[in-house]
Design a protein around this motif. Sequence first.
Motif, PDB file in Angstrom:
ATOM      1  N   ILE A  78      29.119   8.372  -4.634  1.00 35.14           N
ATOM      2  CA  ILE A  78      29.956   7.163  -4.559  1.00 35.14           C
ATOM      3  C   ILE A  78      29.398   6.251  -3.472  1.00 35.14           C
ATOM      4  N   THR A  79      29.340   4.957  -3.780  1.00 35.65           N
ATOM      5  CA  THR A  79      28.824   4.000  -2.809  1.00 35.65           C
ATOM      6  C   THR A  79      29.981   3.222  -2.190  1.00 35.65           C
ATOM      7  N   PHE A  80      29.927   3.040  -0.895  1.00 33.07           N
ATOM      8  CA  PHE A  80      30.935   2.236  -0.215  1.00 33.07           C
ATOM      9  C   PHE A  80      30.437   0.800  -0.131  1.00 33.07           C
ATOM     10  N   GLY A  81      31.353  -0.136  -0.160  1.00 35.33           N
ATOM     11  CA  GLY A  81      30.915  -1.531  -0.056  1.00 35.33           C
ATOM     12  C   GLY A  81      31.909  -2.342   0.745  1.00 35.33           C
ATOM     13  N   LEU A  82      31.440  -3.505   1.183  1.00 34.14           N
ATOM     14  CA  LEU A  82      32.295  -4.415   1.930  1.00 34.14           C
ATOM     15  C   LEU A  82      33.298  -5.026   0.952  1.00 34.14           C
ATOM     16  N   SER A  83      34.574  -4.996   1.319  1.00 33.56           N
ATOM     17  CA  SER A  83      35.586  -5.557   0.416  1.00 33.56           C
ATOM     18  C   SER A  83      35.477  -7.086   0.350  1.00 33.56           C
ATOM     19  N   ASN A  84      36.163  -7.641  -0.623  1.00 34.03           N
ATOM     20  CA  ASN A  84      36.100  -9.094  -0.796  1.00 34.03           C
ATOM     21  C   ASN A  84      36.586  -9.823   0.459  1.00 34.03           C
ATOM     22  N   ASN A  85      35.845 -10.834   0.841  1.00 31.67           N
ATOM     23  CA  ASN A  85      36.165 -11.679   1.994  1.00 31.67           C
ATOM     24  C   ASN A  85      36.333 -10.895   3.287  1.00 31.67           C
ATOM     25  N   ASP A  86      35.655  -9.814   3.375  1.00 27.35           N
ATOM     26  CA  ASP A  86      35.671  -9.012   4.600  1.00 27.35           C
ATOM     27  C   ASP A  86      34.356  -9.240   5.344  1.00 27.35           C
ATOM     28  N   SER A  87      34.329  -8.898   6.632  1.00 28.19           N
ATOM     29  CA  SER A  87      33.085  -9.117   7.373  1.00 28.19           C
ATOM     30  C   SER A  87      32.726  -7.903   8.212  1.00 28.19           C
ATOM     31  N   LEU A  88      31.468  -7.867   8.620  1.00 26.67           N
ATOM     32  CA  LEU A  88      30.968  -6.700   9.354  1.00 26.67           C
ATOM     33  C   LEU A  88      29.836  -7.129  10.281  1.00 26.67           C
ATOM     34  N   ILE A  89      29.844  -6.582  11.486  1.00 25.44           N
ATOM     35  CA  ILE A  89      28.774  -6.930  12.431  1.00 25.44           C
ATOM     36  C   ILE A  89      27.707  -5.848  12.389  1.00 25.44           C
ATOM     37  N   ASP A  90      26.462  -6.278  12.300  1.00 25.37           N
ATOM     38  CA  ASP A  90      25.363  -5.313  12.267  1.00 25.37           C
ATOM     39  C   ASP A  90      24.391  -5.643  13.403  1.00 25.37           C
ATOM     40  N   THR A  91      23.744  -4.624  13.914  1.00 23.08           N
ATOM     41  CA  THR A  91      22.781  -4.862  14.999  1.00 23.08           C
ATOM     42  C   THR A  91      21.415  -4.364  14.566  1.00 23.08           C
ATOM     43  N   PHE A  92      20.398  -5.190  14.806  1.00 22.14           N
ATOM     44  CA  PHE A  92      19.025  -4.808  14.447  1.00 22.14           C
ATOM     45  C   PHE A  92      18.116  -5.172  15.613  1.00 22.14           C
ATOM     46  N   ASN A  93      17.471  -4.175  16.198  1.00 13.41           N
ATOM     47  CA  ASN A  93      16.608  -4.386  17.366  1.00 13.41           C
ATOM     48  C   ASN A  93      17.301  -5.213  18.451  1.00 13.41           C
ATOM     49  N   GLY A  94      18.541  -4.941  18.687  1.00  9.27           N
ATOM     50  CA  GLY A  94      19.284  -5.647  19.728  1.00  9.27           C
ATOM     51  C   GLY A  94      19.819  -7.000  19.299  1.00  9.27           C
ATOM     52  N   VAL A  95      19.539  -7.408  18.053  1.00  6.04           N
ATOM     53  CA  VAL A  95      20.014  -8.710  17.569  1.00  6.04           C
ATOM     54  C   VAL A  95      21.279  -8.489  16.748  1.00  6.04           C
ATOM     55  N   LYS A  96      22.349  -9.243  17.104  1.00  3.15           N
ATOM     56  CA  LYS A  96      23.613  -9.073  16.373  1.00  3.15           C
ATOM     57  C   LYS A  96      23.689 -10.088  15.243  1.00  3.15           C
ATOM     58  N   VAL A  97      24.085  -9.625  14.067  1.00  7.31           N
ATOM     59  CA  VAL A  97      24.302 -10.549  12.947  1.00  7.31           C
ATOM     60  C   VAL A  97      25.655 -10.232  12.336  1.00  7.31           C
ATOM     61  N   LEU A  98      26.201 -11.235  11.646  1.00  8.15           N
ATOM     62  CA  LEU A  98      27.491 -11.013  10.999  1.00  8.15           C
ATOM     63  C   LEU A  98      27.336 -11.183   9.485  1.00  8.15           C
ATOM     64  N   TRP A  99      27.807 -10.220   8.758  1.00  8.86           N
ATOM     65  CA  TRP A  99      27.789 -10.297   7.298  1.00  8.86           C
ATOM     66  C   TRP A  99      29.198 -10.590   6.808  1.00  8.86           C
ATOM     67  N   GLU A 100      29.310 -11.525   5.885  1.00 14.91           N
ATOM     68  CA  GLU A 100      30.616 -11.823   5.310  1.00 14.91           C
ATOM     69  C   GLU A 100      30.486 -11.769   3.796  1.00 14.91           C
ATOM     70  N   HIS A 101      31.409 -11.096   3.162  1.00 18.49           N
ATOM     71  CA  HIS A 101      31.370 -11.040   1.698  1.00 18.49           C
ATOM     72  C   HIS A 101      32.365 -12.054   1.159  1.00 18.49           C
ATOM     73  N   ILE A 102      31.885 -13.059   0.447  1.00 19.92           N
ATOM     74  CA  ILE A 102      32.739 -14.152  -0.024  1.00 19.92           C
ATOM     75  C   ILE A 102      32.911 -14.051  -1.530  1.00 19.92           C
TER      76      ILE A 102
END
Length: 508
Positions: A78-102
């Motif tokens: 089973i795969t988990f996914g970001l729900s509709n219109n939800d957001s999540l912060i991810d970090t890559f090599n010390g860089v923060k980004v925000l993902w939003e599912h619209i």
Amino acid sequence: FSQSLLSAVFPPELRYVTLKFIHRICNWFSAYCYYDITENDGVNTNELYNAVQLYLSSSASITGNRVSLSRGLNSSNITFGLSNNDSLIDTFNGVKVLWEHIVTPRNSQTFSWRPLPEEKRGFILRAKKINKGIVLTSYLDFVMEKANEIRRKNQDRLLYTNSRGGSLDSRGHPWESVPFKHPSTFETLAMCPKKKAEIMSDLLDFAKGESFYQRTGRAWKRGYLLYGPPGTGKSSMIAAMANYLGYDIYDLELTEVHTNSELRKLLMKTSSKSIIVIEDIDCSINLTNRKNNNSTSSGGGGSNNNSYNVSSPSPPGSGEENGGGNTITLSGLLNFTDGLWSCCGSERIFVFTTNHIEKLDPALLRSGRMDMHIHMSYSSFAALKILLKNYLGYDEDDVEKKILEQLEDVIEMAEMTPADISEVLIKNRRNKDKAVLELLEALRTRAERNNNNNAVKLSRENCTVVDEEQEKRALEESPKEGVDDQLQAKCDKEEKGGHDANDDEKVL
Ligand SMILES: Nc1ncnc2c1ncn2[C@@H]1O[C@H](COP(=O)(O)OP(=O)(O)OP(=O)(O)O)[C@@H](O)[C@H]1O
Ligand SMILES: [Mg+2]
């Protein structure tokens, strides 16, 4: 608010331009940049969207309070996914980004030749402007790579076959696939643990060795030749390799391939991260043709003459002799494994299996062609212990020490394959102690028979040597009848014994 202010102050024709201008100014002063990744670009589905969804599934499963769940075709996870219109912060090599599912409802007036989903889905990636470079160059590649990895882990492996005999399916694919569910793993594989560990680390080095292969200018591929008697686990080893690395298997049926170009097309349609298998290679190559070729070729280097035919069903009188256009040749096969064509695509493992390594052409065996020759032999004591664990759940301590020693004494001489041993164990698996005793009995019988056979073979050889010496002497001196008779009687007796033993073997 800005909209109503605009409509009050500006005439309608100026409103759009002013709005655009304000947006620009806002963007100018904003510290962030935004990237839209929509599910559908109007014509095709966006690969990046699917990749992001999968990638975020690994973090969404841990952090999200509300996650969407899905299960893909051919997948057992089973795969988990970001729900509709939800957001999540991810970090890559010390860089923060925000993902939003619209998710927004699609405008029903939009015209399209194809029915489109009712909702418009997309991800918005927000990152600081100063990190724009990292996001575009490394982060998105990282997301794609990670997504592929997750996909492979989630998805059951596929087993492809070319049994359709060169014909293509509706999508122009020459391979047919079925889910590959072979349960064999390196843990269950009965063989010398040291050898096993060596193979496993070799496979791992290969899978992680992209930069090594790049640096050394070698194609990213590896060849294994598995040889040994039937039932020693060659096919099981291939399945274990696929399960260990998470690769698909392409089972290449050479007798279904008629020309070199067909072979090339098949290769081109294989995906990377796959194992390409040719089982029983000695049965696929027509050795009679090879011998003919060798006998007609001038000079001793017969193995250089690579244009022998593979025993494919070729039409009669189709110019087979000249190794011509409509047959597949050994050189074609070798090109397939280590010529220029072998490196279209990457991360491929070639595995050939054979029961008779001595029948193989030296061209196939020369160093560098098959990187590793793996001998799958009769069961050793170490392998036997693995089989006892697999089938009876017995550890070393669970078997009586005396019996264990007896098993160890007899196992090498018995020359029993893991397949034979597992048969005895499966048959008696309900009564484990009986299983062990019966196995010991079977091993003893085999060992005794082998012992007898060896003794007969040895005395036969001695007999032949004595025969030759006797002939020589007979030429030189006058025959001494008494000795000759004695020798003859001895040979006759042993010959007779030999025949008996052979008859036994046939019956067994
Ligand atoms: N080394 C092994 N470890 C565990 N099980 C084995 C081993 N060898 C054989 N077996 C058992 O015996 C059966 C036959 O083995 P497998 O098909 O792998 O042999 P093979 O060497 O490929 O034989 P062939 O040469 O006839 O193709 C398998 O289903 C497996 O259960
Ligand atoms: Mg096999």
